[in-house]
Design a protein around this motif. Structure first.
Motif, mmCIF file in Angstrom:
data_model
loop_
_atom_site.group_PDB
_atom_site.id
_atom_site.type_symbol
_atom_site.label_atom_id
_atom_site.label_comp_id
_atom_site.label_asym_id
_atom_site.label_seq_id
_atom_site.Cartn_x
_atom_site.Cartn_y
_atom_site.Cartn_z
ATOM 1 N N PRO A 54 0.824 -1.212 0.000
ATOM 2 C CA PRO A 54 0.000 0.000 0.000
ATOM 3 C C PRO A 54 0.859 1.264 0.000
ATOM 4 N N SER A 55 0.429 2.263 -0.769
ATOM 5 C CA SER A 55 1.101 3.553 -0.989
ATOM 6 C C SER A 55 2.387 3.417 -1.796
ATOM 7 N N SER A 56 2.634 2.280 -2.415
ATOM 8 C CA SER A 56 3.820 2.117 -3.258
ATOM 9 C C SER A 56 3.587 2.757 -4.618
ATOM 10 N N LEU A 57 4.658 3.298 -5.180
ATOM 11 C CA LEU A 57 4.600 3.872 -6.518
ATOM 12 C C LEU A 57 4.676 2.750 -7.547
ATOM 13 N N VAL A 58 3.723 2.735 -8.477
ATOM 14 C CA VAL A 58 3.655 1.700 -9.506
ATOM 15 C C VAL A 58 3.567 2.394 -10.868
ATOM 16 N N VAL A 59 4.439 2.014 -11.780
ATOM 17 C CA VAL A 59 4.389 2.509 -13.153
ATOM 18 C C VAL A 59 3.565 1.531 -13.974
ATOM 19 N N ILE A 60 2.527 2.044 -14.642
ATOM 20 C CA ILE A 60 1.593 1.211 -15.397
ATOM 21 C C ILE A 60 1.943 1.294 -16.878
ATOM 22 N N PHE A 61 2.244 0.155 -17.444
ATOM 23 C CA PHE A 61 2.534 0.051 -18.883
ATOM 24 C C PHE A 61 1.228 -0.195 -19.607
ATOM 25 N N GLU A 62 0.730 0.836 -20.316
ATOM 26 C CA GLU A 62 -0.535 0.722 -21.035
ATOM 27 C C GLU A 62 -0.328 0.245 -22.463
ATOM 28 N N SER A 63 0.631 0.850 -23.154
ATOM 29 C CA SER A 63 0.931 0.463 -24.537
ATOM 30 C C SER A 63 2.394 0.784 -24.809
ATOM 31 N N PHE A 64 2.775 0.622 -26.072
ATOM 32 C CA PHE A 64 4.189 0.798 -26.419
ATOM 33 C C PHE A 64 4.696 2.201 -26.113
ATOM 34 N N ASP A 65 3.871 3.200 -26.348
ATOM 35 C CA ASP A 65 4.286 4.584 -26.150
ATOM 36 C C ASP A 65 3.445 5.311 -25.113
ATOM 37 N N LEU A 124 2.769 5.360 -20.875
ATOM 38 C CA LEU A 124 3.009 4.920 -19.503
ATOM 39 C C LEU A 124 2.272 5.856 -18.555
ATOM 40 N N ASN A 125 1.852 5.323 -17.416
ATOM 41 C CA ASN A 125 1.170 6.099 -16.398
ATOM 42 C C ASN A 125 1.660 5.617 -15.041
ATOM 43 N N PHE A 126 1.242 6.271 -13.983
ATOM 44 C CA PHE A 126 1.672 5.865 -12.645
ATOM 45 C C PHE A 126 0.526 6.082 -11.673
#
Length: 521
Positions: A122-133, A135-137
């Motif tokens: 909980p409260s960890s930073l996670v980078v979300i890979f949505e597609s090739f170009d 990214l979100n967090f």
């Protein structure tokens, strides 16, 4: 992020060895309590024990303080600094030796390592890979949901999952999916919210390399912006270094502090709301009232009088305010960096490195002129651009190996050009006539065959027509061509180059200390 975590200490072979300095034996141990031993024997035993302890301590000190030991380089640097300073007395050699002997202890050298973080908490930073170009967090928070074009993803599905896993959406029958990546400075640069233009990963790597950033260094950065380069610098100076980053905009300063705290790197950075160039907007030195402290530097409470003035207010006296010769390296990302060069010459350590990041050549030219005035040398300006290539496997047709029929070459004879051309045309007409005759014969033969086939139905069943034979031959040729196709891995550049044009100017400071420009005001 992992590089900002505190180091964990564990025991190793050195700490378990028990090697340390042993005190010399006391006289009380060799008293006359034992009547069977004479005074001479006690003296001999004491001398033997003293020699053994001295030899053991000498071996231990050579083990820990020799030229091959890790602590030797640190002690040597400290000694050279103290001897080079004019106020250092020469009679403190014995005191220094005693201080060095305090490092002869095996318990002072445990193994230090960064604890791994494999699971999302909980409260960890996670980078979300949505597609090739794309990214979100997010910061994993129980009960919240992340929405994007791929679907709805609950944070509860993120928690206690390993980094790098794939998560399916809760809607659309789980068709949509995303990857959960562990945050790094490079991934953070591609996913953060841009408050200003950022320094991309290629420029950041060149800056860190040419500034020669190492662990436990002190670095000044002017122009915090979105904080993209700040994370790269902090990774290089961790675990005990310090980054002083300066931003003249109050809202960006506040946002950077909050982000650094959420990312767990706030102990490596100190954010200053300050304009290092010294261009005042709402404050000038010498104003009446409680606008200055004891050092003549404006305070935040004195400058911010209403909510509307927070974005425009700035501490306009200039400088870095961390002391003389305090920074190992300085980075400037300013519209007028030449105004900060006098302050940088006062703040940087001897032989330190400085870098200026400017989008225009004219800015670099003025900055270089100012650097030369303040003793900076080895000045160079470079520009780097990142050109990515898309790599994929491609099928290529084989080169044809069949020989094509060629017409015979008629040699040229002087004076016989007309006759040769006429003969050539005659030969062509004759060959064309022969071809037409053969086609007619084939057609008549085909008609005869058709008549025979109509009269005799049994022959049509047993025989195959020429088109069928041709189709079979063509299929065989297609299969042979497909088998002959070869696969190659090829790369093609992307049409768009990420980033923006920028010129990096690097220089090194000399060994001359410059006074504080604020003292002249």
């Amino acid at each position: 992020m992992d590089f900002a975590k505190k180091l964990v200490q564990i025991e190793n072979v050195t700490t378990k060895s028990g090697i340390t300095l042993v005190p010399l034996p006391d006289n009380s141990k060799y008293s006359e309590n034992n009547q069977d031993i004479s005074k001479e024997e006690n003296a001999i035993q004491k001398e033997i024990d003293t020699l053994m302890v001295q030899s053991a301590n000498k071996a231990a000190s050579e083990l820990f303080l020799s030229t091959g030991a890790k602590i030797y380089s640190t002690l040597n640097k400290i000694a050279t600094k103290e001897t080079s300073s004019p106020n250092s007395p020469n009679g403190n050699n014995e005191v220094k030796k005693k201080q060095n002997l305090s490092f002869v202890d095996c318990k002072l050298y445990p193994t230090q390592y960064l604890p791994p973080s494999d699971k999302i908490l909980p409260s960890s930073l996670v980078v979300i890979f949505e597609s090739f170009d794309s990214l979100n967090f997010v910061y994993a928070t129980p009960g919240e949901v992340f929405h994007n074009r791929n679907g709805h993803f609950a944070h509860d599905d993120f928690i206690n999952k390993p980094y790098g896993c794939i998560i399916r959406s809760r809607n659309n029958q789980g068709v949509g999916f995303v990857y959960l990546l562990k945050p790094t400075p490079e991934l953070w640069q591609r996913s953060l919210n841009h408050r200003t233009q950022i320094v991309h990963e290629l420029d950041a790597s060149v800056i860190v390399f040419h500034l020669n950033l190492r662990p436990n260094m002190v670095v000044c950065e002017s122009g915090t912006g979105s904080g993209a380069l700040s994370h790269c610098i902090m990774r290089s100076i961790a675990p005990y270094g310090k980054l002083h980053t300066f931003e003249f905009n109050h809202s960006r300063t506040k946002a950077a502090k909050e982000e650094f705290k959420k990312n767990g790197v706030d102990h490596l950075v100190q954010v200053h709301w300050r304009d290092v160039c010294g261009k005042p907007k709402s404050y000038e030195k010498g104003q009446s009232g409680n606008c200055t402290n004891s050092n003549g530097i404006g305070t935040l409470s004195s400058l911010v009088t209403s909510d509307n003035e927070k974005d425009d207010a700035t501490i306009g006296v200039g400088g870095f305010a961390i002391g003389p010769a305090a920074a190992d390296a300085i980075f400037l990302d300013l519209p007028e960096p030449w105004l900060a060069i006098p302050h940088a010459a006062h703040t940087i350590k001897p032989y330190g490195s400085i870098c200026s990041y400017s989008p225009c050549v004219e800015q670099s030219q003025q900055t270089i002129q100012k650097m030369k005035e303040y003793g900076f040398h080895s000045i160079k300006t470079i520009e780097v651009r990142l050109r990515e290539h898309y790599v994929d496997e491609v099928q290529m047709n084989t080169v044809p190996t069949m020989k094509l029929p060629r017409e015979p070459i008629i040699p040229y004879v002087p004076g016989a050009a007309a006759s040769s051309s006429n003969s050539g045309t005659c030969e062509k007409t004759e060959s064309n006539e022969k071809k037409s005759e053969s086609k007619v014969n084939d057609a008549t033969e085909g008609d005869g065959c058709e008549k025979k086939d109509n009269n005799n139905s049994t022959e049509t069943d047993s025989t195959e027509t020429e088109p069928d034979i041709k189709e079979k031959g063509e299929k065989k040729n297609v299969k042979s061509l497909e088998s002959k196709k070869r696969k190659l891995i090829c790369g093609r550049p992307f049409p768009i180059i990420k980033g923006h044009t920028a010129f990096l100017t690097f220089a090194h400071a000399g060994n001359i200390s410059y006074p504080d420009p604020l003292d002249k005001k």
